[in-house]
Design an enzyme around this catalytic site. Sequence first.
Site, short mmCIF file in Angstrom:
data_model
loop_
_atom_site.label_atom_id
_atom_site.label_comp_id
_atom_site.label_asym_id
_atom_site.label_seq_id
_atom_site.Cartn_x
_atom_site.Cartn_y
_atom_site.Cartn_z
N GLU A 188 0.83 -1.20 0.00
CA GLU A 188 0.00 0.00 0.00
C GLU A 188 0.87 1.25 0.00
O GLU A 188 0.61 2.21 -0.74
CB GLU A 188 -0.91 0.01 1.22
CG GLU A 188 -2.08 -0.95 1.16
CD GLU A 188 -3.04 -0.72 2.31
OE1 GLU A 188 -3.72 0.34 2.32
OE2 GLU A 188 -3.11 -1.58 3.21
N SER A 232 -3.09 1.40 10.76
CA SER A 232 -1.64 1.42 10.54
C SER A 232 -1.23 2.72 9.86
O SER A 232 -2.06 3.50 9.39
CB SER A 232 -1.22 0.23 9.68
OG SER A 232 -1.83 0.30 8.39
N GLN A 247 2.07 4.21 7.15
CA GLN A 247 3.16 3.81 6.26
C GLN A 247 4.03 5.01 5.90
O GLN A 247 3.58 6.16 5.90
CB GLN A 247 2.62 3.20 4.96
CG GLN A 247 2.01 1.83 5.08
CD GLN A 247 0.55 1.89 5.47
OE1 GLN A 247 -0.16 2.80 5.08
NE2 GLN A 247 0.09 0.90 6.23
#
Length: 554
Positions: A162, A208, A210
Amino acid sequence: MAPPLANDKWLAGRHFGIVIDAGSSGSRLQIYSWPDPKNEKYNKLADRPPRVEKGTKDDESWVYKVEPGISTLGSDPSAAGAYLKPLVQHAMDRIPPSLHSSTPIFLLATAGMRLLTPEDQAAVLSHSCQFLRSYTRFKIDAPSETLGPCGSSVRIITGEEEGLFGWIAVNYLMDGFTRNKGKGKEKADDESRYPRTTYGFLDMGGASTQIAFEPNVAEDDVKGNGLVDVRLRLLSGEDIHRKVFVTTWLGYGTNQARERYVGQTIQDFQASRTHDLSTTDAGIIPDPCLPRGLELTETPAQSSTAGPHATTSHKLVGTGSFEECVRKSAPLLNKDKPCLDAPCLMDGIHVPPIDFSASHFIGVSEYWYSSEHIFGLGGAYDFSQYERAAVEFCGRDWEGIVKQHEDSSKRNRLGGDGEVVKDGKVVELGVWGPQVEIPRLQMQCFKAAWILNVLHEGIGMPRITDPAEKKLSTGDQVVEQAGKKGLGKPPIFQSLDSVDDVAISWTLGKMVLEASKEVTPLLKGAKPLAPVPSWLLEVRARKTGCHWGPSGRG
């Protein structure tokens, strides 16, 4: 709706691709298209990747969404066909039937599916694959012993993927992959023709977060085997390589960070009161991360240490102190965790050094929502403005916030207007649009604090408080490209949700890769290597130095 007619000029030579983003709350089908690379090879766009666009002529029908998430089929995988049918039917109705067999379709699942058992994952993916093969004629990968019955077309992607797809999307939209037209020695086939003008990418979700960026040259040389080699092909047929570092922190999205915060807050509160647990207000806890007077009954979903109150509901009452909220949530970054592969950022995760004098980052998702929807401060990030808006909002009385929300809803204003300033003073905190709901207002104080902590304490971004002090060096091409996009001189960080009215999405990055594969290599007679399946982007694969992209494996 009928597909475009064969004599439609827009359709002539157009290629299509489909991505189903199967997220935790729903599945979103997106149709992309691009002109035939062969027809664009010799025009002025030859020094950039294929021009990936929305897959329909109007602005709406290229996207179609269903709810809930596909992970809810874990208990009934055979329902996958009924679930997917309206999505794929939407694409079938908008892409000419003659092009179905050449149109790749990808069903790529994310966080929700990762939480299922391996058996349930396999069952849902298998039934989804069977349905796509039987109901459509779209292009689907052959079966693979490693990837499943539909190869890389139907699978679960990692958080790292992603992040990397998002990095590709951002830099594609910002023209970061456009080749520099060098002269003399610069025409040699080396990296001097492809100056480092790329933007770093930050994505903050509920579960989450990133990061993906291109480290400096010295770091490439030292730890090249910790990077992903992204390969894209320009319309001219030339390849460009970018070595990108990407990693993810599970549990560091805003929702899960809040859950950890609640668990720790309850635990700390009870530990401080062990001398007297008989008082009647034992379950009432002051919370600086809620607006003043807001009362929420919460049960910690996560707790670092099991205890008698680990699963007990407690009433949290907002005290509205943003500064204290920032301080109390900072330990959730786990910066004291041992670093096994220095240097590390939060939670002991290795991340190469970031040179903020040369690196510029774009943040999406929660970075944008927490900046724009309440504060009206999306775009170029200014620490002082953001902190001031957060302090003002967090310190407000909850009843007043609710009243303003009701008034804004009645006026049906679109978008947050941000701070209203008169004579240098803030006289109103803005008008909120219909996208701002009560849960967002309840959690805005915590989310704003978490964003600040991740940016500055977690990632190490410097706090620049005065625009006049922004004298950090930057490449001329970065400045030029940012100016073309209306962003001016690029700040160290900016939150965005779109560029040139095109949404920043990891699905766009995936399609840029697919379109790039269709370009014929510059070297005559050269045979392109087999594409590397992106399952190699798991954390353990990054350590092997695998090359990933349309050119194949190195």
